[in-house]
Scaffold this active site. Structure first.
Site, PDB file in Angstrom:
ATOM      1  N   SER A 134       0.789  -1.222   0.000  1.00  0.00           N
ATOM      2  CA  SER A 134       0.000   0.000   0.000  1.00  0.00           C
ATOM      3  C   SER A 134       0.833   1.289   0.000  1.00  0.00           C
ATOM      4  O   SER A 134       1.607   1.525  -0.916  1.00  0.00           O
ATOM      5  CB  SER A 134      -0.947  -0.029   1.210  1.00  0.00           C
ATOM      6  N   ASP A 188      -9.903  -6.907  -3.131  1.00  0.00           N
ATOM      7  CA  ASP A 188      -9.368  -5.550  -3.274  1.00  0.00           C
ATOM      8  C   ASP A 188      -9.584  -5.087  -4.709  1.00  0.00           C
ATOM      9  O   ASP A 188      -8.720  -5.255  -5.580  1.00  0.00           O
ATOM     10  CB  ASP A 188      -7.878  -5.518  -2.913  1.00  0.00           C
ATOM     11  N   HIS A 215      -7.648  -5.413   1.028  1.00  0.00           N
ATOM     12  CA  HIS A 215      -6.478  -4.617   0.685  1.00  0.00           C
ATOM     13  C   HIS A 215      -5.239  -5.053   1.478  1.00  0.00           C
ATOM     14  O   HIS A 215      -4.163  -5.214   0.914  1.00  0.00           O
ATOM     15  CB  HIS A 215      -6.777  -3.137   0.928  1.00  0.00           C
TER      16      HIS A 215
END
Length: 240
Positions: A134, A188, A215
């Site tokens: 991320s 995700d 995610h």
């Protein structure tokens, strides 16, 4: 196990195996909290890390774990990743990036790639495999792909988990041969699918979907993620 682009065969890819039953975690007692000083742009930064040295028969693979926006290095401790990597014979280091967790020093956005290079030097790591979920894509992507032709001089392998900022480097990816395991959660549909569309342009990459995960796929399904990581690191250790 593989992602949507089943036909893509990266040169590093071999059939995966299960983690052997006799491979036991070294336990979190093996993980040490270490503050390292990183020199960047004439300043000294105090960076908090969690480090696990290899246990048993050591490989020559170093692994650097970054983290997402809402997380810290503690997540890699909580799901047992650092102790497992240590048990597999690798050196694992998880970092609280500048301004996160126990690292209070901050840096300019334009220095993220240079910071990661300085951190690797301070940790005395040798071409570490970079695990980057991320938000940490803002660090790992410039570190590797500001100069894509020499990415393998800085890292032996890249394991992005739905990172941000992938679209900034679409023209650079084709110039790099770095072994890349693209990981994302099956649920995700935001950063996971968007980052895959960009990262699949890396010539030596292969995508993998973590089932029943969103995610933060590595946290949603740690056993599946650890199997991917185990195989990737073993392959990297033998990869030429």
């Amino acid at each position: 196990m593989a992602g949507k682009d089943e036909s893509k065969e990266a040169s590093w890819y071999t059939q995966f195996v299960d983690i052997p039953a006799d491979v036991k975690s070294a336990g979190n007692d093996q993980v040490k909290e270490v503050v390292v000083e990183v020199s960047l742009n004439g300043k000294s930064l105090k960076i908090f890390t969690r480090q696990a040295d290899p246990q048993g028969s050591a490989t020559n693979v170093d692994v650097l774990f970054l983290h997402g926006q809402s997380f810290t290095s503690e997540n890699w401790l909580d799901i047992g990743t650092l102790s497992l990597v240590s048990s597999w014979g690798h050196r694992g280091v998880a970092v609280d990036l500048p301004g996160y967790g126990s690292t209070k020093d901050v840096i300019d956005d334009g220095s993220h790639g240079a910071f990661l290079g300085a951190l690797v030097k301070a940790l005395k790591m040798t071409r570490p495999v970079v695990v980057s979920p991320s938000m940490s894509g803002g660090f790992s992507l410039p570190f590797l792909f500001d100069q894509p032709e020499t990415a393998e001089d800085r890292s032996r392998g890249y394991l992005p988990v739905a990172p941000v900022a992938t679209s900034k480097y679409t023209e650079a990816y084709s110039k790099s041969k770095i072994p890349t395991m693209i990981v994302y959660g099956e649920n995700d549909t935001n950063l996971g699918t968007r980052s895959l569309k960009d990262l699949i342009k890396l010539p030596n990459s292969k995508p993998f979907v973590i089932p029943e995960a969103g995610h933060a796929a590595y946290m949603n399904n740690p056993p599946f993620f650890h199997r991917l990581l185990y195989n990737f690191l073993n392959i990297i250790a033998a990869y030429k």
